[in-house]
Structures are given as structure tokens and as C-alpha cells.
Design a protein around this motif. Structure first.
Motif, PDB file in Angstrom:
ATOM      1  N   SER A  36     -10.520   3.998  -1.707  1.00  0.00           N
ATOM      2  CA  SER A  36     -11.085   2.773  -1.535  1.00  0.00           C
ATOM      3  C   SER A  36     -11.081   1.995  -2.274  1.00  0.00           C
ATOM      4  O   SER A  36     -12.731   3.336  -3.422  1.00  0.00           O
ATOM      5  N   HIS A  55      -7.558  12.180   3.028  1.00  0.00           N
ATOM      6  CA  HIS A  55      -7.908  11.549   3.311  1.00  0.00           C
ATOM      7  C   HIS A  55      -7.956  11.295   1.974  1.00  0.00           C
ATOM      8  O   HIS A  55      -8.987  11.504   1.759  1.00  0.00           O
ATOM      9  N   TYR A  56      -8.131   9.904   1.715  1.00  0.00           N
ATOM     10  CA  TYR A  56      -9.382   9.577   0.058  1.00  0.00           C
ATOM     11  C   TYR A  56      -8.964  10.262  -1.339  1.00  0.00           C
ATOM     12  O   TYR A  56     -10.665  10.126  -1.389  1.00  0.00           O
ATOM     13  N   ARG A 103       1.943   2.354   2.902  1.00  0.00           N
ATOM     14  CA  ARG A 103       1.337   2.757   3.998  1.00  0.00           C
ATOM     15  C   ARG A 103       2.237   2.914   5.495  1.00  0.00           C
ATOM     16  O   ARG A 103       3.424   1.606   5.094  1.00  0.00           O
ATOM     17  N   ASN A 138      -6.247  -0.371  -0.991  1.00  0.00           N
ATOM     18  CA  ASN A 138      -5.871   0.929  -2.073  1.00  0.00           C
ATOM     19  C   ASN A 138      -4.856   1.536  -1.846  1.00  0.00           C
ATOM     20  O   ASN A 138      -3.889   1.219  -0.228  1.00  0.00           O
ATOM     21  N   LYS A 144       0.648  -1.195  -0.066  1.00  0.00           N
ATOM     22  CA  LYS A 144      -0.022   0.312  -0.427  1.00  0.00           C
ATOM     23  C   LYS A 144       0.649   0.908  -0.276  1.00  0.00           C
ATOM     24  O   LYS A 144       0.249   2.850   0.274  1.00  0.00           O
ATOM     25  N   SER A 175      -8.165  -0.574   4.188  1.00  0.00           N
ATOM     26  CA  SER A 175      -8.480  -0.869   2.071  1.00  0.00           C
ATOM     27  C   SER A 175      -7.726  -1.535   1.134  1.00  0.00           C
ATOM     28  O   SER A 175      -6.683  -0.618   1.674  1.00  0.00           O
TER      29      SER A 175
HETATM   30 MG    MG Z   1      -7.884   3.185   4.254  1.00  0.00          MG
END
Ligand code: MG
Ligand code: TXA
Length: 339
Positions: free
Chosen positions: A158, A239-240, A55, A152, A53, A150
Motif C-alpha cells: 500500500s 498480500h501486501y 483487482r 496500489n 488496480k 488502497s
Molecule cells: Mg489494499
């Protein structure tokens, strides 16, 4: 590219269980959004999620379970309220933050003392989780939860369909179970039960009102306590977000922009009364129906080569709180602050 298999087939579930038991990642449909899942009891497998991700490793993951009894495998000192909420809302779009059991690997919780747990309300997710737990029992082991954020790339929209997961993650995931379009379309409600008073950390399809009705007490929403709340990646200001700058505007301004020379796209609701045109998407006046389509439409418009995406201001009402929250995070900020 990853293989996409129909999630209802028992061969696909068996394949997914073997991959998970071998420490691999799979794409998992849930009723909210698609997840990128790893065996929650295997720290090496879970660490692959962060790499796939992009992340940061201190952002905690949600553990998905297929049976209530696994709650006491992953959490400790479980308050009565957690069992009450599980009874009322699981399987369904509610994540509970609880004190973590020592068995939960640190990589799952980003080193925090709490863990997020939910039982997803999607038949494919549930049959996979149950098959995985069975495979553990067959080897006299416990567990069988799936750590899954999620599916993404970090900071992006997402995925709500199997193909979105393939588009986001490519070869970082070898198998995606196809469970169709996600019914809810935005991420689960997160309620923190680890600190005494219940607090909503992320609004979702299950509302504060529904939670307080079942708990028989008023429930706190994030703004009141945000400052010292635990780290929630979905609560970063931006975010998103789509790559295309997104602005929230009233219908008149949107109509003027659509009539101008700049290549813009717009999302309005049925009550806007705008004439249909190719770069205009009309969504429902109903919050749940709007949420169902919102990420998919953002994703489609984001790849349409537009200069801006314009979204009609949402109603200021409690049932719109979750979509309001996601729209707020998708709004263009200059300079972008979504890392
Ligand atoms: Mg998420
Ligand atoms: O609907 C959903 O919840 C989806 C599907 C796949 O289940 N999952 C999801 O995961 O949205 P993710 O990782 O994208 O968002 C989970 C949020 C993150 O913002 C994370 O920081 C927060 O949950 N979270 C997880 N564990 C936590 C904890 N112990 N304390 C506070 N926040 C936590």
C-alpha cells in the motif's frame, strides 16, 4: 503521469470534486494509506477502480464518509455499537462492516449484503468528502461518499506517499491530492458488526483491546472464525507483498547474512544493536512508529535490487498485532500464492 497537487489548496479540492462528479478516479491521502477514490454512488466510476488496480471484481471496497449522518445513507439496521464506535473512533483508522442499504451499488460491495464504511482522520480527505457532499446537496442529491481501496496494484504494498500512488498506478489516475506521509502507515482496523457479535477482520492501529473497552464486551479476532468469514482481499494469505523475497529471521542470522557475499537488505529494530550500514534499515522499538515507516521502507528496499529482504522477528505482544499481520502477508512463499 498523473498530476500531484497539494491537497490543502481549495483549487485542488475543487478540481477533485469536479473529476469525481464526472466519474473519474483520484488519489486520496488518508491517515492510514493513500486510497484510489471514486464516487460511491456511481457504479461506472467505481468499476474503473478494479481495472486500474487489477483487482478481482468480487473484492469489496470501503466507502469513506465525511459526516456521521451518511452512515444511514449507505447502511441499514445499524446497531447501537456502530454509533458508539463512530463516536469514539471517527474520524480515524476504523472501518465498520454493516448491512448495506439498497442504494449502495453492487460493484462497491462485490455483491455482498454488507458494506464497509469509515470516516478517515486526514484533513485533506475530510475536506474533500465534505466538499463532495456539499456539491451533491447543491443539486438536491444525497450521498457524497467515496469508494476507495488502497491505491496500489492488487497484491502489492500500500502507498503511504503521493509519489507512491503515481508509481503504482501511472495514468490510470489523473489527479493525486498530496497530503504528505501517512501518519498511521498501515490500513485501518476492520470490525464486522453485520452478524451480531463484533469480529475483527483485519487488525490495525485501533486495537481489539480499545474496541472491547468502548463496547464493554470482549471482541473476537479473526482466527477464531476465519473459516466462514466474508471475503476480505487483505486476508488472502499473501498480500501486501514486495517482489523481492522477504524472510523473517532473528538478529544473529541477519548479522551473518549481512556479512556474507549475497546482496541482501535488512530491517531491524533499535534494540538489535547492529552497526549501521547502507543496506540495513533500523526502525523503532515502538509499534506505532514502526508501522508508520514499514511500507515505505519495504517499497524502497524492494526497488534496491537485493536478492532478499530480511526482517527481524517482531515482539510477540498485542500492540504489534497489526504490524505482525502485515509482515506475515509480505513473507515470501514458494510458490507465491498472491494471485
Ligand atoms: Mg489494499
Ligand atoms: O485504511 C484503509 O482501510 C484504506 C484506506 C484507503 O481507507 N483502505 C483499504 O482498502 O485498505 P482495501 O480495499 O485495500 O482493503 C479493504 C478491505 C478489503 O480487504 C476488503 O475485502 C474489506 O476491506 N471489505 C470491504 N468491504 C467488506 C465487506 N462488506 N465485508 C468484508 N470485508 C470487506
Amino acid at each position: 503521469m498523473p498530476e500531484i497537487l497539494p491537497g490543502q489548496s481549495s483549487e485542488a479540492i475543487d478540481r477533485a470534486v469536479s473529476l469525481l462528479n464526472a466519474g473519474q478516479l483520484i488519489g486520496l491521502p488518508t491517515e492510514t494509506v493513500y486510497g484510489l477514490a471514486a464516487d460511491a454512488d456511481n457504479p461506472e466510476a467505481v468499476s474503473k477502480i478494479f481495472a486500474a488496480k487489477g483487482r478481482p471484481s468480487d473484492h469489496p471496497l470501503i466507502v469513506h464518509i465525511g459526516a456521521d449522518d451518511l452512515l444511514s445513507h449507505y447502511a441499514r439496521d445499524i446497531p447501537e455499537a456502530a454509533w458508539v464506535l463512530a463516536e469514539a473512533f471517527w474520524p480515524g483508522p476504523l472501518t465498520m462492516i454493516l448491512k448495506k442499504a439498497p442504494i449502495v451499488p453492487d460493484v462497491v460491495t462485490g455483491g455482498q449484503g454488507s458494506v464497509g464504511i469509515r470516516m478517515p482522520g486526514h484533513p485533506v480527505a475530510l475536506s474533500l468528502l465534505r466538499a463532495l457532499a456539499d456539491s451533491r446537496r447543491a443539486r438536491a442529491k444525497s450521498g457524497g461518499g467515496l469508494a476507495a481501496p488502497s491505491a496500489n496494484r492488487f497484491g502489492r504494498i500500500s502507498p503511504t506517499a503521493a509519489q507512491h500512488v503515481a508509481d503504482e498506478l501511472g495514468d490510470a489516475v489523473s489527479l493525486i491530492l498530496d497530503g504528505g506521509d501517512c501518519q498511521v502507515g498501515i490500513e485501518s482496523t476492520i470490525v464486522d458488526l453485520s452478524r451480531g457479535v463484533p469480529v475483527i477482520l483485519r487488525p490495525g492501529a485501533i486495537t481489539a483491546e480499545q474496541l472491547s473497552l468502548v463496547l464493554g464486551e470482549p471482541i473476537n479476532t479473526p482466527c477464531s472464525i476465519m473459516r466462514d468469514a466474508p471475503r476480505v482481499s487483505g486476508s488472502l494469505a499473501s498480500h501486501y507483498a514486495p517482489r523481492t523475497p522477504l524472510q523473517v529471521l532473528d538478529v544473529r542470522t541477519i548479522a551473518q547474512a549481512l556479512a556474507g557475499a549475497e546482496p541482501v537488505a535488512a530491517i531491524v529494530r533499535e534494540d538489535a544493536g547492529l552497526q549501521p550500514q547502507p543496506n540495513l534499515v533500523v526502525l523503532s522499538n515502538n509499534a506505532a512508529a514502526y508501522a508508520h515507516d514499514f511500507y515505505r521502507v519495504l517499497r524502497e528496499l524492494d526497488s534496491g535490487g537485493y536478492a532478499r529482504i530480511l526482517v527481524q522477528v517482531l515482539p510477540d505482544a498485542a500492540d504489534w498485532a497489526a504490524v505482525q499481520d502485515r509482515l506475515g502477508r509480505a513473507v515470501y512463499r514458494d510458490p507465491p500464492d498472491n494471485g
